[in-house]
Structure formats: structure tokens, C-alpha cells
Design an enzyme around this catalytic site. Structure first.
Site, PDB file in Angstrom:
ATOM      1  N   LYS A 201     -27.402 -17.023  36.071  1.00  0.00           N
ATOM      2  CA  LYS A 201     -27.501 -18.470  35.890  1.00  0.00           C
ATOM      3  C   LYS A 201     -28.825 -18.691  35.166  1.00  0.00           C
ATOM      4  O   LYS A 201     -29.902 -18.528  35.751  1.00  0.00           O
ATOM      5  CB  LYS A 201     -27.488 -19.208  37.231  1.00  0.00           C
ATOM      6  CG  LYS A 201     -27.797 -20.692  37.071  1.00  0.00           C
ATOM      7  CD  LYS A 201     -27.766 -21.457  38.373  1.00  0.00           C
ATOM      8  CE  LYS A 201     -28.470 -22.794  38.191  1.00  0.00           C
ATOM      9  NZ  LYS A 201     -28.426 -23.635  39.382  1.00  0.00           N
TER      10      LYS A 201
ATOM     11  N   ALA B 221     -25.978 -29.284  39.591  1.00  0.00           N
ATOM     12  CA  ALA B 221     -27.189 -30.048  39.913  1.00  0.00           C
ATOM     13  C   ALA B 221     -26.976 -31.555  39.966  1.00  0.00           C
ATOM     14  O   ALA B 221     -26.281 -32.139  39.139  1.00  0.00           O
ATOM     15  CB  ALA B 221     -28.316 -29.768  38.925  1.00  0.00           C
ATOM     16  N   GLY B 222     -27.604 -32.152  40.979  1.00  0.00           N
ATOM     17  CA  GLY B 222     -27.676 -33.608  41.072  1.00  0.00           C
ATOM     18  C   GLY B 222     -26.616 -34.256  41.947  1.00  0.00           C
ATOM     19  O   GLY B 222     -26.663 -35.465  42.148  1.00  0.00           O
TER      20      GLY B 222
ATOM     21  N   ASN C  38     -26.360 -27.320  45.960  1.00  0.00           N
ATOM     22  CA  ASN C  38     -27.167 -26.656  46.979  1.00  0.00           C
ATOM     23  C   ASN C  38     -27.746 -27.663  47.961  1.00  0.00           C
ATOM     24  O   ASN C  38     -27.348 -27.742  49.112  1.00  0.00           O
ATOM     25  CB  ASN C  38     -28.292 -25.859  46.288  1.00  0.00           C
ATOM     26  CG  ASN C  38     -29.097 -25.024  47.268  1.00  0.00           C
ATOM     27  OD1 ASN C  38     -29.039 -25.193  48.478  1.00  0.00           O
ATOM     28  ND2 ASN C  38     -29.850 -24.091  46.775  1.00  0.00           N
ATOM     29  N   THR C  39     -28.677 -28.513  47.447  1.00  0.00           N
ATOM     30  CA  THR C  39     -29.415 -29.406  48.338  1.00  0.00           C
ATOM     31  C   THR C  39     -28.501 -30.334  49.139  1.00  0.00           C
ATOM     32  O   THR C  39     -28.768 -30.592  50.320  1.00  0.00           O
ATOM     33  CB  THR C  39     -30.420 -30.237  47.505  1.00  0.00           C
ATOM     34  OG1 THR C  39     -31.177 -29.330  46.701  1.00  0.00           O
ATOM     35  CG2 THR C  39     -31.371 -31.011  48.393  1.00  0.00           C
TER      36      THR C  39
ATOM     37  N   GLY D 181     -31.677 -31.537  42.832  1.00  0.00           N
ATOM     38  CA  GLY D 181     -32.150 -32.011  44.134  1.00  0.00           C
ATOM     39  C   GLY D 181     -32.191 -33.519  44.283  1.00  0.00           C
ATOM     40  O   GLY D 181     -32.623 -34.025  45.318  1.00  0.00           O
TER      41      GLY D 181
END
Lengths: 65, 270
Positions: free
Chosen positions: B107, B195-196, B217-218, B168
Site C-alpha cells: 500500500k 481513508a476517511g 481502520n480508525t 482518520g
């Protein structure tokens, strides 16, 4: 010889990357290495010579996103 | 094509040499504990997880125990070059990752700006070119810029990972128009929104737009109950994919009665 390891200045005795890993206690750990921002393969570490002011990175697996 | 209830089973995702059954890819950072991370991975049924490389002091062995935990989940790893600021750093990190994690998947992240962690698409293309030539299977974390996407494909990338919003931030799809344009422009390229995303509804939105998968992830790791949230995201991703295959209706501005109008009692003369 004075080099930088993982962002910190260190006084080391080793003259090769392989010896440095032993000197710093990484001996039997699976690590990735780079010298002056260039990747150094596991099998090339014993013939990779260290010089004054070299910058060494030693990394291991970590959580990532 | 009609979306049979089992359509999802006959709808494989291809990412280079792999065909993961789950369209959710999960990050491994920021969980309350290693045990919760492992449980969240299982609850999500994801088959690909992202990992990274970090400095470690000799003898510390934190990396070793993390790596053994990840291996036990059975998921395939996608190492990242998170935090790299130049193509040179990213290339060296990718090569270290290939050796340590024994995979040619990467990645690729080259970050260009601190506040938004926005990808530096110039450095990204440069690094992607070098790594693809070196045999890597590159998953570039990029913006929703169409021209950058084109250049990444020219560089040898066979998958693209545009952002929905800054890493995040949990904002969801910031620019639906741009993501739609990207999807329409590259119909045959696996596109992963990376992301986001903050809530399962965000993931469903991306999937309904025709994105092939999402990486997050977050949103899971920082939820009150990461394991339950992992499952919620898995369901949302599956629902969104099924909805895309089922072709959503076209929205209208005005109402249209769903109950038949003809035969309404008190409706006047027949």
C-alpha cells in the site's frame, strides 16, 4: 565510529551492518534494514560496510492503517 | 443482470493475484488491545489487513508479537509505507516490507501535506513506477484526481485507492462527484475507497457508487465497541455491493404515489 541508528547518534564498534545488528541485540529478530535511505537486503548485510556518519534504519512489523 | 440474493457469492473481487471473498480491508492500528484487534478482524471476516514497519530497539520484540498475532488471524497482509514523505523513503520502506512480510503487495503512501495527510501524487507516481518495475503489486493511496489516477495506471498499478476524506477524519465521502467520475472513467479497474470513512453508512455509500471495496481502520478501532463495529461495516459493505448490483432507482424531485391511484375510494366518478 559515530553513526546514526533509528534517528539517534550512536558510538559503535561494528564495521558491517550484520555486525551492527548483533552489537545492538537484534541478532535473531526479523528486521528490515536501510543504509542512507537505501534498502539493504538481509543477505547483503555482512558485506555492507559502515562509515562515519552513516544513517541506519532498523525496523520491525507494527500496526498500520 | 438480476441481483439474485446470492449474487454476492458469484461476484468475486480480483486484487492482482488474489480474490478475497470480503470487500472490506481492515487496518490493524489504534485498537484498545491486540486481543480486540484479532477479534475485530474475525468479526469483519476480512481477508486482507494493513500493517506497517517501525523502528524498534534491539531485543524489544514488540514487532515479533504483533506479527505473530496477525499471522494467527489468517488474513493476507498489505504492508504500507505510511508516513513516507518522499518517493525515495517510500521505495526503501516498500523493499524492507517485502523482505520482512514476505509479500510483493504494497500500500503505497507518499504524504505531501501534514494537516490533511494528502497524498503527494507526484511522488506517488514516481514511487509507483519504480516499484512496479521492481515487481511490486502496488496499491496506491491517492486522491480522487482523475489525471493522477491515469498516471498511476500508466506506472503499472492495477488497483487504485482514492481517499473519501482525510485519514482518520471519519467524515465519509467528501466529494461524491469526483469519486463518481473516477468510477465512471475506469470501469474495469478495481477501485478501493481508502481513508476517511467514519460510519457503516459511509461504506455503504461508496459501495453503492460501484466501488469495489473499502479500506478502513480508525472507524473500527476507535469505536466504542470495535468488534461490533467491524461486523457492522462488513454488513454495510455487503449491503452496498448488493445494492449496486441491484441498480438503485433514479431519484425524483416530486412525489409519486406508491399505492395505486386507480380505484381509490371517494375518488369521485369512475
Amino acid at each position: 565510529m559515530r553513526i546514526q541508528v533509528n534517528g539517534r547518534p550512536r558510538e559503535v564498534e561494528s564495521t558491517t551492518l550484520e555486525a551492527l545488528l548483533r552489537e545492538l541485540g537484534y541478532e535473531d529478530q526479523k528486521v528490515g534494514t536501510a543504509l542512507n535511505q537505501e534498502f539493504v537486503r538481509d543477505r547483503d548485510r555482512d558485506k555492507t560496510l559502515l562509515h562515519e556518519d552513516d544513517v541506519v534504519e532498523i525496523v520491525t512489523p507494527r500496526q498500520g492503517g | 443482470m438480476n441481483a439474485h440474493p446470492n449474487a454476492i457469492l458469484a461476484d468475486p473481487l480480483t486484487l492482482y493475484d488474489a480474490a478475497p471473498r470480503s470487500r472490506l480491508l481492515l487496518g490493524t492500528a489504534r485498537y484498545p488491545s491486540p486481543a480486540i484487534l484479532a477479534e475485530a478482524v474475525r468479526a469483519s471476516a476480512c481477508e486482507v489487513v494493513t500493517v506497517s514497519l517501525r523502528r524498534e530497539a534491539g531485543g524489544a520484540r514488540a514487532g515479533e508479537s504483533f506479527w505473530s498475532l496477525v499471522r494467527d488471524t489468517g488474513a493476507r497482509v498489505l504492508p504500507n509505507t505510511a508516513g513516507c514523505r518522499t518517493a525515495k523513503e517510500a521505495i526503501a520502506t516498500a523493499r524492507m516490507a517485502r523482505e520482512v512480510f514476505e509479500t510483493d503487495w504494497i500500500k503505497l503512501e507518499v504524504i505531501g501535506e501534514e494537516d490533511t495527510l494528502q497524498p503527494d501524487v507526484f511522488g506517488l507516481v514516481e514511487a509507483a513506477k519504480a516499484l512496479a518495475l521492481d515487481g511490486f503489486k502496488v496499491f496506491p493511496y491517492t486522491t480522487d484526481d482523475l489525471v493522477a489516477a491515469e498516471k498511476l495506471l500508466d506506472a503499472g498499478c492495477e488497483v487504485l485507492m482514492p481517499w473519501a476524506a482525510p485519514i482518520g477524519s471519519g467524515r465519509g465521502v467528501n466529494n461524491a462527484f469526483a469519486l463518481r467520475a473516477l468510477r465512471a472513467h475506469f470501469p474495469g479497474v478495481p477501485l478501493i475507497v481508502d481513508a476517511g470513512l467514519g460510519a457503516p453508512s459511509h461504506a455503504a455509500t461508496a459501495m453503492e457508487m460501484g466501488y469495489d471495496a473499502v479500506l478502513l481502520n480508525t472507524a473500527v478501532a476507535r469505536a466504542g465497541d470495535p468488534v461490533a463495529m467491524a461486523r457492522a461495516f462488513a454488513l454495510a459493505v455487503e449491503a452496498g455491493r448488493l445494492a449496486f448490483l441491484a441498480r438503485p432507482m433514479t431519484p425524483r424531485d416530486m412525489a409519486e404515489p406508491s399505492t395505486p391511484v386507480i380505484g381509490r375510494p371517494f375518488g369521485g366518478a369512475a
